[in-house]
Design a protein around this motif. Structure first.
Motif, short mmCIF file in Angstrom:
data_model
loop_
_atom_site.label_atom_id
_atom_site.label_comp_id
_atom_site.label_asym_id
_atom_site.label_seq_id
_atom_site.Cartn_x
_atom_site.Cartn_y
_atom_site.Cartn_z
N THR A 161 -7.63 4.60 4.63
CA THR A 161 -6.41 4.95 5.79
C THR A 161 -6.70 4.58 6.68
O THR A 161 -6.47 4.41 7.82
N LYS A 219 0.46 5.57 0.52
CA LYS A 219 -0.79 6.90 0.46
C LYS A 219 0.75 8.22 -0.29
O LYS A 219 1.36 7.55 -0.19
N GLU A 234 -5.00 5.08 0.22
CA GLU A 234 -3.78 4.40 0.07
C GLU A 234 -4.33 3.59 -1.15
O GLU A 234 -5.76 2.96 -1.81
N TRP A 260 0.83 -1.14 0.00
CA TRP A 260 -0.20 0.26 -0.36
C TRP A 260 0.88 1.22 -0.07
O TRP A 260 1.84 1.22 0.53
#
Length: 67
Positions: free
Chosen positions: A39, A13, A25, A11
Motif C-alpha cells: 500500500t 485492502k 492490497e 485493488w
C-alpha cells in the motif's frame, strides 16, 4: 516475482488493516490467481501468485503459520 500489473485491476485492502501503516492490497487476476502490492508503494510493482499459492497462503494464516 515482482511484475508490472495489468491496468484494469480493482485493488482491495483488508478491513482489518484500517489505519495500519503496513498494509497489502489484493486484486483478482484473470487466471484465478491474485496480485499483491504494498500500500505504501503502489507504483513499485506487484507480485502475482497462482490460485493454489493464494489458497496455501490463506491456509497458513488461518493455522497461525504466518504470524
Amino acid at each position: 516475482m515482482l511484475m508490472p500489473e495489468p491496468k484494469d485491476l480493482r485493488w482491495r485492502k483488508s478491513s482489518f488493516s484500517e489505519g495500519a501503516q503496513t498494509c497489502v492490497e489484493v486484486a483478482f487476476a484473470a487466471d484465478g490467481g491474485r496480485w499483491l502490492r504494498d500500500t505504501k508503494d503502489r507504483h513499485g510493482g506487484a507480485h502475482h501468485i497462482t490460485a493454489e499459492q493464494w489458497d496455501a497462503l490463506l491456509a497458513g494464516m488461518r493455522h497461525g503459520r504466518l504470524a
